[in-house]
Scaffold this motif. Structure first.
Motif, PDB file in Angstrom:
ATOM      1  N   VAL A 187     -21.005  -6.670 -83.690  1.00 16.62           N
ATOM      2  CA  VAL A 187     -20.005  -7.491 -83.003  1.00 16.62           C
ATOM      3  C   VAL A 187     -20.599  -8.122 -81.752  1.00 16.62           C
ATOM      4  CG1 VAL A 187     -17.861  -7.402 -81.680  1.00 16.62           C
ATOM      5  CG2 VAL A 187     -17.995  -6.275 -83.904  1.00 16.62           C
ATOM      6  N   ALA A 188     -21.268  -7.304 -80.921  1.00 14.43           N
ATOM      7  CA  ALA A 188     -21.843  -7.812 -79.677  1.00 14.43           C
ATOM      8  C   ALA A 188     -22.893  -8.888 -79.954  1.00 14.43           C
ATOM      9  CB  ALA A 188     -22.451  -6.667 -78.874  1.00 14.43           C
ATOM     10  N   GLY A 189     -23.704  -8.672 -80.998  1.00  7.58           N
ATOM     11  CA  GLY A 189     -24.716  -9.658 -81.345  1.00  7.58           C
ATOM     12  C   GLY A 189     -24.107 -10.967 -81.817  1.00  7.58           C
ATOM     13  N   GLY A 190     -23.060 -10.871 -82.649  1.00 13.98           N
ATOM     14  CA  GLY A 190     -22.394 -12.073 -83.140  1.00 13.98           C
ATOM     15  C   GLY A 190     -21.713 -12.842 -82.027  1.00 13.98           C
ATOM     16  N   VAL A 191     -21.093 -12.115 -81.100  1.00 10.50           N
ATOM     17  CA  VAL A 191     -20.432 -12.766 -79.971  1.00 10.50           C
ATOM     18  C   VAL A 191     -21.460 -13.459 -79.083  1.00 10.50           C
ATOM     19  CG1 VAL A 191     -19.193 -12.320 -77.821  1.00 10.50           C
ATOM     20  CG2 VAL A 191     -18.378 -11.316 -79.946  1.00 10.50           C
ATOM     21  N   ALA A 192     -22.543 -12.753 -78.756  1.00 10.53           N
ATOM     22  CA  ALA A 192     -23.577 -13.353 -77.907  1.00 10.53           C
ATOM     23  C   ALA A 192     -24.122 -14.628 -78.527  1.00 10.53           C
ATOM     24  CB  ALA A 192     -24.703 -12.351 -77.665  1.00 10.53           C
ATOM     25  N   CYS A 193     -24.352 -14.606 -79.828  1.00 10.06           N
ATOM     26  CA  CYS A 193     -24.876 -15.790 -80.511  1.00 10.06           C
ATOM     27  C   CYS A 193     -23.850 -16.918 -80.494  1.00 10.06           C
ATOM     28  CB  CYS A 193     -25.244 -15.431 -81.947  1.00 10.06           C
ATOM     29  SG  CYS A 193     -26.078 -16.760 -82.839  1.00 10.06           S
ATOM     30  N   GLY A 194     -22.586 -16.578 -80.791  1.00 14.56           N
ATOM     31  CA  GLY A 194     -21.535 -17.591 -80.802  1.00 14.56           C
ATOM     32  C   GLY A 194     -21.344 -18.235 -79.445  1.00 14.56           C
ATOM     33  N   ASP A 237     -16.826 -24.045 -86.434  1.00 14.62           N
ATOM     34  CA  ASP A 237     -17.930 -23.730 -87.353  1.00 14.62           C
ATOM     35  C   ASP A 237     -19.226 -23.373 -86.631  1.00 14.62           C
ATOM     36  OD1 ASP A 237     -16.389 -24.038 -89.615  1.00 14.62           O
ATOM     37  OD2 ASP A 237     -16.840 -26.170 -89.821  1.00 14.62           O
ATOM     38  N   ILE A 238     -19.127 -22.471 -85.665  1.00 14.66           N
ATOM     39  CA  ILE A 238     -20.321 -21.973 -84.982  1.00 14.66           C
ATOM     40  C   ILE A 238     -21.032 -20.978 -85.890  1.00 14.66           C
ATOM     41  CG2 ILE A 238     -21.147 -20.580 -83.052  1.00 14.66           C
ATOM     42  CD1 ILE A 238     -18.876 -21.681 -81.403  1.00 14.66           C
ATOM     43  N   GLU A 239     -22.318 -21.176 -86.107  1.00 18.40           N
ATOM     44  CA  GLU A 239     -23.091 -20.271 -86.950  1.00 18.40           C
ATOM     45  C   GLU A 239     -23.624 -19.105 -86.111  1.00 18.40           C
ATOM     46  OE1 GLU A 239     -26.084 -22.149 -89.215  1.00 18.40           O
ATOM     47  OE2 GLU A 239     -24.696 -23.435 -90.323  1.00 18.40           O
ATOM     48  N   THR A 240     -23.402 -17.890 -86.579  1.00 17.18           N
ATOM     49  CA  THR A 240     -23.886 -16.695 -85.906  1.00 17.18           C
ATOM     50  C   THR A 240     -24.895 -15.983 -86.810  1.00 17.18           C
ATOM     51  OG1 THR A 240     -22.143 -15.263 -86.780  1.00 17.18           O
ATOM     52  CG2 THR A 240     -21.651 -16.468 -84.755  1.00 17.18           C
ATOM     53  N   GLU A 241     -25.408 -14.865 -86.329  1.00 19.83           N
ATOM     54  CA  GLU A 241     -26.461 -14.160 -87.058  1.00 19.83           C
ATOM     55  C   GLU A 241     -25.933 -13.101 -88.013  1.00 19.83           C
ATOM     56  OE1 GLU A 241     -29.057 -12.723 -83.980  1.00 19.83           O
ATOM     57  OE2 GLU A 241     -30.268 -14.541 -84.071  1.00 19.83           O
ATOM     58  N   ILE A 242     -24.619 -12.903 -88.074  1.00 24.69           N
ATOM     59  CA  ILE A 242     -24.076 -11.895 -88.984  1.00 24.69           C
ATOM     60  C   ILE A 242     -23.017 -12.514 -89.879  1.00 24.69           C
ATOM     61  CG2 ILE A 242     -24.483 -10.072 -87.298  1.00 24.69           C
ATOM     62  CD1 ILE A 242     -21.464  -9.990 -86.868  1.00 24.69           C
ATOM     63  N   ASP A 243     -22.758 -11.867 -91.007  1.00 29.01           N
ATOM     64  CA  ASP A 243     -21.727 -12.308 -91.939  1.00 29.01           C
ATOM     65  C   ASP A 243     -20.428 -11.597 -91.570  1.00 29.01           C
ATOM     66  OD1 ASP A 243     -20.031 -12.853 -94.046  1.00 29.01           O
ATOM     67  OD2 ASP A 243     -21.610 -12.774 -95.557  1.00 29.01           O
ATOM     68  N   TRP A 244     -19.528 -12.296 -90.896  1.00 30.18           N
ATOM     69  CA  TRP A 244     -18.281 -11.692 -90.437  1.00 30.18           C
ATOM     70  C   TRP A 244     -17.412 -11.230 -91.595  1.00 30.18           C
ATOM     71  CZ3 TRP A 244     -18.200 -10.543 -85.491  1.00 30.18           C
ATOM     72  CH2 TRP A 244     -18.938 -11.310 -84.589  1.00 30.18           C
ATOM     73  N   SER A 245     -17.436 -11.968 -92.702  1.00 29.26           N
ATOM     74  CA  SER A 245     -16.592 -11.600 -93.838  1.00 29.26           C
ATOM     75  C   SER A 245     -17.002 -10.250 -94.410  1.00 29.26           C
ATOM     76  CB  SER A 245     -16.661 -12.680 -94.931  1.00 29.26           C
ATOM     77  OG  SER A 245     -17.996 -12.869 -95.374  1.00 29.26           O
ATOM     78  N   THR A 246     -18.296  -9.957 -94.414  1.00 29.64           N
ATOM     79  CA  THR A 246     -18.772  -8.658 -94.876  1.00 29.64           C
ATOM     80  C   THR A 246     -18.341  -7.554 -93.918  1.00 29.64           C
ATOM     81  OG1 THR A 246     -20.698  -9.679 -95.921  1.00 29.64           O
ATOM     82  CG2 THR A 246     -20.803  -7.313 -95.482  1.00 29.64           C
ATOM     83  N   LEU A 247     -18.457  -7.832 -92.624  1.00 26.22           N
ATOM     84  CA  LEU A 247     -18.049  -6.843 -91.630  1.00 26.22           C
ATOM     85  C   LEU A 247     -16.556  -6.563 -91.725  1.00 26.22           C
ATOM     86  CD1 LEU A 247     -19.430  -5.246 -89.312  1.00 26.22           C
ATOM     87  CD2 LEU A 247     -18.569  -6.982 -87.754  1.00 26.22           C
ATOM     88  N   ALA A 248     -15.757  -7.615 -91.947  1.00 31.95           N
ATOM     89  CA  ALA A 248     -14.308  -7.449 -92.010  1.00 31.95           C
ATOM     90  C   ALA A 248     -13.870  -6.655 -93.231  1.00 31.95           C
ATOM     91  CB  ALA A 248     -13.632  -8.819 -92.023  1.00 31.95           C
ATOM     92  N   LEU A 249     -14.681  -6.672 -94.284  1.00 30.87           N
ATOM     93  CA  LEU A 249     -14.315  -5.959 -95.503  1.00 30.87           C
ATOM     94  C   LEU A 249     -14.426  -4.452 -95.346  1.00 30.87           C
ATOM     95  CD1 LEU A 249     -15.966  -8.221 -98.231  1.00 30.87           C
ATOM     96  CD2 LEU A 249     -13.537  -8.000 -97.722  1.00 30.87           C
TER      97      LEU A 249
END
Length: 403
Positions: free
Chosen positions: A157-164, A126-138
């Motif tokens: 993707v790069a931003g979410g990974v860096a944050c995670g 449950d790491i919180e990132t700065e983007i909504d992955w479910s929206t991106l996956a849709l």
């Protein structure tokens, strides 16, 4: 007349000053916040996005979605590859021989399995990132119609990974996150690509003339200390190739790490994988002595066997959901089941058992022979034993399986 002469003289000086300023401005153009190149004809990559602060992004696309990203933030010496799944979401990231497996996307949260260079595995949930992955996956491939969409997706993707990864560095136990102290959420190029890339922004054809004319690209070359822009792409490709070799060398660790991500988990999770087509079984006894196994997949204490693999490789997985596991001693066993009607099955297997209990994680590996049973370990709320103890379970009274 004298005043008129002074006025003309001052006017002339002003015009010369303006012309010189324009000329100077032409010689030293202000770099764009980001420059994007089509490098598909000259390198192994499709796009190269270069930020004026020294960070950059290489992208390979497949079916109009990014398939592989190489991301180098300004404050990172080498950068790191991001390997994506068929939905364009991060699957594996390799940094300094640490392998990060991403899974269980839920809104802006994600789980990460961390494989350290010495083979230890940590689970971070449950790491919180700065983007909504479910929206991106849709988003479908059809919704990403051009290079601009691919670059924006890649930036997200790069931003979410860096944050995670930056969060994983602070919460992972056992020191697994130590190399990641340099990584932070929202690196410069990520914010630019995802938020400020204009609709009419130009993508440049990659050539020596183009690169030589763009200050940001030259700055990127300077920041990594190499002399040619093509070498930047070559360096990125080399790091990716080394990472792929490291992934191949960690096949079994990745198998159990991925299995632990996608199977049931909670206060306690025990996951078993192995390396061939044998049928290995996972058995766990709870503090009351009740045993969970393939013929008794549920216990009155709340334990669940949610995966029972009979065709090989695994996983087998037993877990107690969050806030449900009773205190006391648990014992973990494995058994190599005999299929009498299939004598061609392997007679031995190499196994990996991952025990995650009360915030601690331990990994056990070894070999098991046909019809052998092994006691793997014991644990309770105070810790996990560091080695196998005792003997295996008595399987003489176990029922025969039916396919």
């Amino acid at each position: 007349m004298k005043n008129l002469f002074k006025l003309l003289l001052l006017t002339g000086i002003g015009i010369v000053f303006i012309l010189q300023s324009c000329k100077k401005e032409e010689k030293e153009p202000e770099p764009n916040d980001i420059n994007i190149f089509d490098v598909s004809n000259d390198t192994d990559w499709d796009y190269w996005a270069v930020g004026k602060d020294g960070d950059y992004l290489f992208v390979k696309e497949e079916n109009s979605l990014p398939k592989e990203i190489f991301f180098k933030p300004e404050n990172d010496k080498e950068g790191y590859p991001i390997f994506l799944d068929d939905n364009g979401l991060p699957e594996k990231v390799v940094i300094e021989n640490y392998i990060f497996l991403f899974g269980n996307y839920n809104g802006n949260k994600v789980d990460i399995s961390i494989i350290s260079p010495n083979g230890n595995i940590e689970m971070v949930r449950d790491i919180e990132t700065e983007i909504d992955w479910s929206t991106l996956a849709l988003k479908s491939a059809k919704s990403v119609e051009d290079w601009r969409g691919v670059l924006k997706w890649s930036g997200n993707v790069a931003g979410g990974v860096a944050c995670g990864l930056s969060v994983a560095a602070t919460v992972a136990s056992g020191g697994a996150g130590l190399p990641l102290t340099i990584i932070g959420c929202g690196a410069n190029i990520v914010g630019i690509v995802t938020e400020f890339l204009p609709a009419d922004y130009e993508i440049l054809g990659f050539s020596a003339t183009t690169v030589g004319a763009v200050t940001a690209a030259i700055g990127c070359v300077q920041s990594v200390g190499i002399s040619c822009a093509l070498d930047v792409a070559s360096t990125a490709t080399s790091i990716v190739d080394i990472s792929l070799d490291h992934i191949a060398e960690n096949e079994e660790n990745i198998r159990v790490g991925e299995a632990a991500l996608y199977t049931g988990h909670g206060d306690i999770q025990i996951t078993l994988t192995w390396d061939n087509g044998a049928d290995l079984d996972l058995h766990v006894t709870d503090p009351s002595g009740e045993e969970i196994w393939w013929d008794e997949p549920y216990s009155s204490s709340g334990g669940i066997l949610d995966y029972d693999d009979i065709d090989g490789l695994g996983p087998e997985n037993i877990y107690w959901p969050k806030n449900s596991a009773p205190s006391g001693n648990y014992s973990v066993y494995i058994h190599h089941f005999v299929w009498e009607d299939e004598p061609s099955r392997p007679t031995s297997s190499n196994y990996t058992v991952l025990v995650s209990a009360y915030g601690r994680v331990a990994k056990y590996t070894g070999s098991i022979m046909l019809n052998e049973s092994i006691h793997i370990t014991e644990f309770n709320q105070n810790g996990i034993k560091s080695a196998r103890i005792g003997h295996g379970i008595d399987i003489s009274k176990k029922k025969l399986k039916k396919k």
